[in-house]
Design a protein around this motif. Structure first.
Motif, short mmCIF file in Angstrom:
data_model
loop_
_atom_site.label_atom_id
_atom_site.label_comp_id
_atom_site.label_asym_id
_atom_site.label_seq_id
_atom_site.Cartn_x
_atom_site.Cartn_y
_atom_site.Cartn_z
N THR A 268 -10.00 -3.89 -8.18
CA THR A 268 -11.35 -4.09 -8.64
C THR A 268 -12.04 -2.81 -9.24
OG1 THR A 268 -11.73 -3.53 -6.53
CG2 THR A 268 -11.84 -6.07 -7.15
N THR A 269 -11.38 -1.61 -8.87
CA THR A 269 -11.89 -0.43 -9.39
C THR A 269 -10.83 0.40 -9.94
OG1 THR A 269 -11.62 0.95 -7.38
CG2 THR A 269 -13.64 -0.28 -7.67
N VAL A 270 -11.20 1.41 -10.76
CA VAL A 270 -10.16 2.11 -11.43
C VAL A 270 -9.25 2.80 -10.48
CG1 VAL A 270 -9.60 4.48 -12.48
CG2 VAL A 270 -11.70 3.13 -13.34
N ARG A 271 -9.75 3.14 -9.13
CA ARG A 271 -8.94 3.71 -8.28
C ARG A 271 -7.95 2.83 -7.46
NH1 ARG A 271 -11.65 6.50 -2.99
NH2 ARG A 271 -12.38 8.08 -4.67
N ARG A 272 -8.62 1.62 -7.27
CA ARG A 272 -7.70 0.53 -6.52
C ARG A 272 -6.83 0.04 -7.60
NH1 ARG A 272 -11.21 -3.68 -3.21
NH2 ARG A 272 -9.22 -3.99 -2.18
N ALA A 273 -7.00 0.01 -8.79
CA ALA A 273 -6.35 -0.43 -9.88
C ALA A 273 -4.92 0.59 -9.97
CB ALA A 273 -6.82 -0.55 -11.36
N GLU A 274 -5.29 1.81 -9.92
CA GLU A 274 -4.27 2.97 -9.91
C GLU A 274 -3.33 2.75 -8.68
OE1 GLU A 274 -5.36 6.78 -11.10
OE2 GLU A 274 -5.05 6.19 -13.19
N ARG A 308 -7.51 -2.26 -18.90
CA ARG A 308 -8.71 -2.90 -18.42
C ARG A 308 -9.78 -1.72 -18.02
NH1 ARG A 308 -9.10 -8.52 -18.01
NH2 ARG A 308 -7.59 -9.29 -19.98
N PHE A 309 -9.20 -0.81 -17.48
CA PHE A 309 -9.97 0.43 -16.89
C PHE A 309 -9.95 1.55 -17.81
CE2 PHE A 309 -11.54 -1.45 -13.02
CZ PHE A 309 -10.31 -2.21 -12.71
N ARG A 389 -5.98 11.86 -13.81
CA ARG A 389 -6.42 10.59 -14.64
C ARG A 389 -6.86 10.77 -16.15
NH1 ARG A 389 -10.02 7.79 -10.84
NH2 ARG A 389 -8.07 7.32 -9.45
N TYR A 391 -8.53 8.93 -19.48
CA TYR A 391 -8.98 7.70 -20.28
C TYR A 391 -8.54 7.78 -21.56
CZ TYR A 391 -11.22 6.96 -15.64
OH TYR A 391 -11.83 6.75 -14.59
#
Lengths: 403, 127
Positions: A268-274, A308-309, A389, A391
């Motif tokens: 749900t967030t960038v961190r959780r996605a990674e 997505r992020f 990270r 972008y």
């Protein structure tokens, strides 16, 4: 051995130095399996002679393999990680160095400490160690050419073709001056069944160098060009089919459904996605031990989840490759560990002093593949903290056709 | 930014399955189960075996297709001709030739092991 002798490496330093050398070779030739087999066959016995702990030494060899499999521009996992994330290989390798070094430095230190504190075997008596030919080190030249050219942004086909050409010339020269037992027929050879025409060609100048007469049943083509290319045929077919299966999943709506689930519940967030990406690659690689196949299957999810992020191609490629490279050499059923183990089992026959209990049990080595563990840790930390990270807005990766 | 040629192309539900979108995961699903069984459980590292697994997976998806099976076959062709696969194939072929040529040249001679008595020559097995 030449380099090792020159530095007068003792049993304590041997694992750490082996890690470096294996890492170097693996980065040059891009295959961790090949490096593992070569080092287990040639360096492992030498280390045991000096009294190095066998389990630690095997762990060091595997760590070098992880390093190269992760970083090498010609490694299949590196290539897949770059291509599936639409990033150029040179840029991927350049951006990956910081993670590789961040893991390699503590790993090297760990090997120094472990080498000094772990119990060693008694040095085997009776066999002297002779200096090997230093000419082999010249092969670092084509390796450097490939790595350098790829990092400079040239197309990978061009970079490797240059390396191939220089390696071929080097081989021919080394063979011609009788410095190394190698010849043109080691690169390419036509093994033809005997006939008048074949015998005539075999003795002819120039073309005779690549022709050999063999009994009818043994006819075939051989040499490094052949073996190197043919070795990849099954993987190429597998890739084509996996991508076909992925297409079906896309057109049938399954891909979108899974992706939506991941985005809604877990990433749900960038961190959780990674973190999901890091743990997901680890899980699938732990189950499917042919790591390239696992990587190809996971790649589309890393791609869509990451995009997505707005995570750029280099970062996604690095996350994808890390656990793919690392886990193949850690778990006892991993392809890399098994390759080394089978090579090790031939050693008691080759060397009189090598006893069967010197062979390392694959289940025993996993804690000592230090670089593998540190690489996993580096990326987990990187996902949680955001270290490295990138972008899309930070740096746009080059189009994949520049690969 | 340029139109990306690869994985995202071919969007849209042009394929309908009995069992909905979940059934479209059958080919890959069968492959994963096969791969885990072959390489994880049985410990067989044979890539060609995995090829068979994927082929069986693709066939297993057929009975679930609603409508003309031709659309399923077309999806297979479209998937196989994607640039991703071609680029990887090219890269692997070149990398394979390079790695083997380096090793044939006996870079391993730099790492020769000690001789076994009574032989006096170093035993360098080239790979």
């Amino acid at each position: 051995m030449w380099a090792a002798n020159a530095a007068e490496v003792g049993a304590a330093l041997f694992p750490a130095v082996t890690f470096l050398l294996a890492g170097l070779l693996a980065t040059g030739i891009g295959t961790g399996y090949g490096t593992t087999i070569a080092f287990v066959t040639l360096v492992f016995p030498a280390g045991l002679l000096l009294g190095t702990n066998p389990i630690l030494l095997f762990g060091a060899i595997l760590s070098g393999a992880v390093f190269g499999d992760n970083l090498a521009p010609v490694s299949d996992t590196t290539i897949v990680s770059a291509v599936t994330q639409d990033a150029d290989i040179g840029g991927v390798v350049a951006s990956r160095v910081k993670y590789a070094v961040a893991a390699a430095v503590p790993a090297f230190a760990a090997f120094l400490i472990a080498g000094a504190t772990m119990t060693t075997t008694d040095p085997a008596a009776g066999s002297g160690v002779t200096a090997g030919a230093a000419w082999g080190l010249l092969h670092l030249i084509p390796v450097a050419i490939v790595i350098g050219t790829a990092i400079r942004g040239r197309h990978i086909v061009e970079a490797v073709s240059w390396g191939l050409f220089t390696a071929f010339v080097l081989n021919v020269m080394l063979g011609y001056f009788d410095l190394v037992d190698v010849g043109v027929s080691d690169v390419l050879v036509f093994m033809a069944p005997e006939s008048g025409l074949v015998t005539a060609l075999d003795t002819a100048p120039l073309i005779g160098a690549v022709i050999e007469t063999v009994p009818a049943g043994e006819a075939g083509v051989g040499g490094s060009l052949y073996n190197g290319a043919v070795g990849f045929f099954p993987l190429i077919v597998l890739t084509l089919l996996i991508v076909a299966g992925a297409q079906i999943m896309r057109q049938g709506g399954g891909f979108e459904a899974l992706q939506r689930w991941l985005l809604d519940t877990v990433a749900t967030t960038v961190r959780r996605a990674e973190v999901t990406m890091v743990l997901g690659t680890a899980m699938v690689n732990a189950m499917v031990t042919i790591n390239t196949a696992a990587e190809i299957a996971i790649a589309p999810y890393i791609r869509t989840l990451g995009r997505r992020f707005n995570i750029n191609g280099y970062r996604r490629a690095n996350i994808l490759d890390a656990n793919t490279s690392a886990l193949g050499y850690i778990f006892p059923w991993g392809g890399g560990v098994l390759a080394g183990y089978s090579a090790m089992q031939t050693l008691p026959d080759e060397y009189g002093w090598f006893t069967v209990d010197m062979v390392v049990n694959p289940a025993a080595v996993f804690p000592y593949v230090f670089h593998g563990w540190f690489l996993v840790a580096v990326f987990l930390i990187a996902a949680v903290t955001g270290f490295g990270r990138e972008y899309v807005s930070d740096r746009e990766s080059e189009e994949v056709s520049r690969v | 930014m340029e139109e990306e040629p690869t994985i995202e192309s071919g969007q849209g539900r042009s394929l309908d399955f009995r069992g909905g979108p979940a059934a479209s995961a059958i080919p890959i699903g069968v492959f994963i189960v096969w791969a885990v069984f072959q390489s994880g459980v049985l410990g067989i590292g044979d890539t060609s075996g995995l090829v068979v697994g994927m082929l069986v997976g693709l066939i297993a998806g057929l009975p679930f297709v609603r409508g003309d099976w031709k659309t399923y076959a077309d999806a297979i062709f479209e998937g196989m001709t994607q640039e991703v696969a071609a680029t990887a194939a090219v890269a692997w072929l070149w990398a394979g030739m390079f790695a083997n040529t380096i090793q044939a040249g006996g870079s391993s001679t730099a790492w020769c092991g000690p001789p076994t008595p009574p032989r006096s020559a170093p035993r360098c097995s080239r790979r």
